[in-house]
Scaffold this active site. Structure first.
Site, short mmCIF file in Angstrom:
data_model
loop_
_atom_site.label_atom_id
_atom_site.label_comp_id
_atom_site.label_asym_id
_atom_site.label_seq_id
_atom_site.Cartn_x
_atom_site.Cartn_y
_atom_site.Cartn_z
N TYR A 1 0.85 -1.20 0.00
CA TYR A 1 0.00 0.00 0.00
C TYR A 1 0.88 1.24 0.00
O TYR A 1 2.11 1.15 0.14
CB TYR A 1 -0.98 0.00 1.18
CG TYR A 1 -0.35 0.07 2.55
CD1 TYR A 1 -0.24 1.28 3.24
CD2 TYR A 1 0.12 -1.08 3.18
CE1 TYR A 1 0.31 1.34 4.50
CE2 TYR A 1 0.69 -1.03 4.45
CZ TYR A 1 0.79 0.19 5.10
OH TYR A 1 1.35 0.25 6.36
N THR B 1 6.07 4.03 0.18
CA THR B 1 5.65 2.67 -0.11
C THR B 1 5.65 1.84 1.16
O THR B 1 6.44 2.07 2.08
CB THR B 1 6.58 1.99 -1.13
OG1 THR B 1 7.86 1.76 -0.53
CG2 THR B 1 6.75 2.84 -2.38
N GLU B 2 4.79 0.85 1.21
CA GLU B 2 4.76 -0.13 2.30
C GLU B 2 4.45 -1.49 1.69
O GLU B 2 3.39 -1.67 1.07
CB GLU B 2 3.68 0.22 3.34
CG GLU B 2 3.89 1.54 4.05
CD GLU B 2 4.97 1.49 5.13
OE1 GLU B 2 5.50 0.39 5.39
OE2 GLU B 2 5.27 2.55 5.70
N VAL B 3 5.39 -2.42 1.85
CA VAL B 3 5.19 -3.77 1.35
C VAL B 3 5.26 -4.72 2.53
O VAL B 3 5.88 -4.41 3.56
CB VAL B 3 6.23 -4.12 0.26
CG1 VAL B 3 7.62 -4.24 0.85
CG2 VAL B 3 5.85 -5.37 -0.51
#
Length: 307
Positions: free
Chosen positions: A206, A274-276
């Site tokens: 997300y 970003t966030e993974v």
């Protein structure tokens, strides 16, 4: 009443940490990987093709860490400036290796189109110890403000300060991990003398947009590229991700400057964090790195096409 001490083994319930608690926390940190091997040597391999410079140096009792950045060699005053940052939280591995992978494989693709600046590992001690904070128990990604107490944050701000007003895009590469709930958020609550309230780790990728400067089309362009590599995180039962309502599929918003977040430092029109999720059974470490690379490329391409 919940007992903080039952959740995290340092400190007393309701009492913020003092020097003794911070010293105890630091004494328990263990070096688990090498910044020199993983980052410095990787950056050194780029010197033949790009400009590499040391933009700061962190001198801790645990070691001295040069802070390195990579620039496109064909720097031109008429071109837009774009920034890629990784490893602001050193434990978020794909942020560091995604920035390095992008620099190695794709930075040259943008020669003559943009001035690119890549800072792949903002927090090297935290990278080595797989930690969120620096040795002073300070979160660099809440410390991007004037007179910052974080040497990591202050050094990066000094690097970008001469270029403020010229940045078009800044993408900051992060992860959300299971250890956020098992270690880092409990530690934060204990440090600040607060009650830890468990949350839910989102399964997937997300983005975090800026409440004060939302760019929904930009965020969706990045997500579209990433969705070809890994899955996008759905909302939880409350329609949220990490306690924030979705403003679009896969997108939440934070007040970047107010919170002292890295993505606020350039004043760029297009910013994203970003966030993974590397702990997902549906993603591998390599997919997470590739997702970060896809996000960087999509962000650059969108900014170049809409600048």
């Amino acid at each position: 009443m919940n007992n903080i001490h039952a959740t995290y083994p340092i400190g007393k319930a309701g009492n913020a940490w003092g020097k003794a608690e911070k010293d105890l926390w630091l004494s328990q940190r263990v070096r688990q990987r090498s910044y020199d091997v993983d980052v410095i040597k990787a950056v050194d391999r780029l010197r033949a093709r790009f400009d590499v410079s040391e933009y700061g140096r962190l001198d801790y009792d645990q070691g001295c860490f040069p802070l390195l950045c990579v620039r496109t060699r064909e720097w031109a005053s008429e071109l837009p400036v774009m920034l890629v940052t990784g490893g602001v939280h050193g434990y978020e591995t794909s942020g560091v290796h995604g920035a390095l992978r992008f620099a190695e494989q794709h930075l040259a693709d943008y020669a003559g189109q943009a001035n690119l600046l890549v800072a792949p590992c903002v927090s090297p001690w935290a990278y080595e110890c797989i930690q969120r904070w620096n040795p002073d128990a300070i979160d660099p990604n809440r410390s991007f403000y004037e007179n910052s107490p974080s040497g990591e944050s202050a050094a990066l701000m000094r690097l970008v300060a001469p270029l403020r007003g010229r940045f078009v895009m800044h993408i900051d590469l992060h992860e959300t991990t299971d250890s956020d709930e098992s270690e880092f958020r409990p530690a934060l609550a204990a440090r600040d003398g607060k009650v830890f309230e468990p949350g839910e780790v989102p399964d997937g990728f997300y983005l975090v947009d800026d409440t004060q400067n939302p760019q929904p089309a930009f965020q969706q362009a990045v997500l579209a590229a990433v969705s070809q590599v890994t899955h996008i995180a759905p909302a939880d039962a409350q329609g949220q991700i990490i306690g924030s309502p979705l403003v679009a599929p896969g997108v939440i918003e934070y007040a970047l400057k107010e919170l002292g977040l890295c993505a606020s430092i350039t004043g760029a029109r297009y910013t994203t964090t970003t966030e993974v999720y590397p702990d997902s059974p549906r993603a591998t470490p390599e997919q997470c790195i590739l997702a970060q690379v896809a996000a960087v490329r999509a962000a650059l391409d969108y900014a170049l096409g809409h600048g």
